[in-house]
Design an enzyme around this catalytic site. Structure first.
Site, PDB file in Angstrom:
ATOM      1  N   LYS A 163       0.863  -1.177   0.000  1.00 19.29           N
ATOM      2  CA  LYS A 163       0.000   0.000   0.000  1.00 19.29           C
ATOM      3  C   LYS A 163       0.903   1.231   0.000  1.00 19.29           C
ATOM      4  O   LYS A 163       1.907   1.283   0.723  1.00 19.29           O
ATOM      5  CB  LYS A 163      -0.913   0.002   1.228  1.00 19.29           C
ATOM      6  CG  LYS A 163      -1.932  -1.130   1.210  1.00 19.29           C
ATOM      7  CD  LYS A 163      -3.064  -0.897   0.224  1.00 19.29           C
ATOM      8  CE  LYS A 163      -4.107  -2.003   0.312  1.00 19.29           C
ATOM      9  NZ  LYS A 163      -5.201  -1.851  -0.659  1.00 19.29           N
ATOM     10  N   LYS A 262     -12.487  -7.957  -9.208  1.00 19.20           N
ATOM     11  CA  LYS A 262     -13.155  -8.416  -7.984  1.00 19.20           C
ATOM     12  C   LYS A 262     -14.596  -8.698  -8.395  1.00 19.20           C
ATOM     13  O   LYS A 262     -15.324  -7.771  -8.783  1.00 19.20           O
ATOM     14  CB  LYS A 262     -13.103  -7.340  -6.900  1.00 19.20           C
ATOM     15  CG  LYS A 262     -11.686  -7.050  -6.408  1.00 19.20           C
ATOM     16  CD  LYS A 262     -11.701  -6.115  -5.216  1.00 19.20           C
ATOM     17  CE  LYS A 262     -10.326  -6.020  -4.593  1.00 19.20           C
ATOM     18  NZ  LYS A 262      -9.678  -4.726  -4.827  1.00 19.20           N
TER      19      LYS A 262
HETATM   20 MG    MG Z   1      -6.727  -2.295  -5.095  1.00 17.98          MG
END
Ligand code: MG
Length: 372
Positions: A163, A262
């Site tokens: 991240k 996703k």
């Molecule tokens: Mg992502």
């Protein structure tokens, strides 16, 4: 396939440790499970939009209401011969891809169950195992991060994802790249950068990343196309891809060279497979991510990851990474493959091969509705 009834559950799942995000810390994840009945048979679907509208505009309480009041009544008592037919019926309701995914994913699980095939085979998957990567959020220190990344590579993870945030950016990345000069890695900005930071973003080419995931807003395709034209490093879109139409626009405009698929974010497996096909035709790579769902949702995502054009290690994890006890009767467990790589194996059972544990489901249920 006739849909005779659906049951909808809004469920809270307690995390092992609070989950740190840009908007705070969560002790629980909220998800929505849907059980679809056809005659004497039934199967489960899951969609996990999280408790608040922070990843996308949808949230678990809203998804539950949209399903109970609009989507389920439109589907129950009808027969649908394909996921496309179900999607066409639901298309008059605008947006709400996470809510639509609960019905769509359950339709696929039940259709595979009735066909007597494992979901991934029924979907067209070409393999039974999927290579997985490891992810690292913001840590207490860079030394802590370096130790964790080193342990992940040593354990056989084929790549890591970091991240990348204000205050946890270039300095962090430089330290990781110095320590691991040749290993596969990429960063995910979760839309935290703006066009004003494009000069900083072009400097990321120096780090030989596999990709830069969702640098700018989830609403955007145009600035991503401009940025991709300035970068050697491929961009990957995640939050920006909410439907087949958006994916086709991103491909046409050159907004990315990878798509993180996703299934819940795009309305379920029907749309996810269609996006996968559009990407394959255009030479755009896909890979699959999860949403902290239970093993029910993780196995839906895993089935998608067995498709041919899903060529980058998936963001799917052992249940124990997040939950001391998975909501499902059978947890997901990452295993070590014959060459030492970390992987997940699909179940050799018809349909999804798992379902929520009744006692754990009852304990975590916040709201329940039946539509018949
Ligand atoms: Mg992502």
């Amino acid at each position: 396939m006739q849909i005779d009834a659906v049951e909808i559950f809004q469920v809270a799942m307690h995390l092992n440790a609070p989950w740190r995000t840009a908007y705070g810390e969560d002790a629980t994840v909220e998800t929505v499970l849907l059980r679809m009945h056809s005659g004497a048979r039934s199967a489960w679907g899951e969609t996990c939009p999280l408790a608040s509208p922070t990843y996308s505009a949808e949230w678990a309480g809203g998804v539950f209401s949209v399903l109970r009041d609009w989507l389920a009544p439109a589907a129950v008592g009808r027969s649908f011969s394909s996921g496309e037919a179900l999607a066409a019926e639901l298309a008059r309701f605008k947006g709400n891809p996470f809510a639509k995914a609960a019905l769509d994913n359950a339709w696929w699980a039940l259709a595979a169950e009735l066909a007597g095939q494992p979901l991934h085979r029924f979907l067209g998957g070409r393999r039974d195992v999927v290579e997985v990567g490891e992810d690292f959020g913001v840590q207490d220190s860079i030394d802590t991060l370096l130790a964790q990344v080193g342990a992940a590579y040593a354990a056989g993870y084929a790549r890591v994802k970091l991240k990348f945030r204000p205050g946890w950016g270039l300095e962090m990345l430089r330290a990781v790249r110095n320590e691991f000069p040749t290993q596969r890695m990429h960063i995910d900005l979760n839309g935290s950068a703006t066009w004003e930071q494009s000069e900083m973003l072009t400097r990321l080419d120096d780090f030989h990343l596999e990709m830069i995931e969702q640098p700018m807003s989830g609403d955007d395709l145009i600035d991503h196309a401009r940025l991709q034209s300035m970068l050697r490093t491929p961009l990957c879109l995640d939050e920006s891809i909410t439907s087949l139409a958006r994916a086709e626009q991103a491909i046409d405009m050159g907004s990315c060279r990878w798509i993180n698929l996703k299934p819940a974010r795009v309305g379920g497996l029907t749309q996810a497979v269609a996006i996968h096909e559009a990407c394959r035709a255009a030479g755009i790579g896909c890979w699959v991510g999860g949403m902290l769902e239970s093993a029910v949702g993780a196995r839906i995502a895993l089935a998608l990851a067995t498709l041919e054009n899903c060529t980058y290690p998936a963001d799917l994890f052992s249940s124990s990474k997040f939950y001391s006890e998975d909501l499902a009767d059978l947890p997901v467990v990452v295993e070590t493959g014959p060459s030492g790589g970390r992987q997940l194996r699909c179940l050799d059972a018809s349909g999804l091969g798992c379902s929520p544990d009744p006692e754990r489901l009852a304990r975590g249920t916040l709201a329940h509705a039946v539509c018949e």
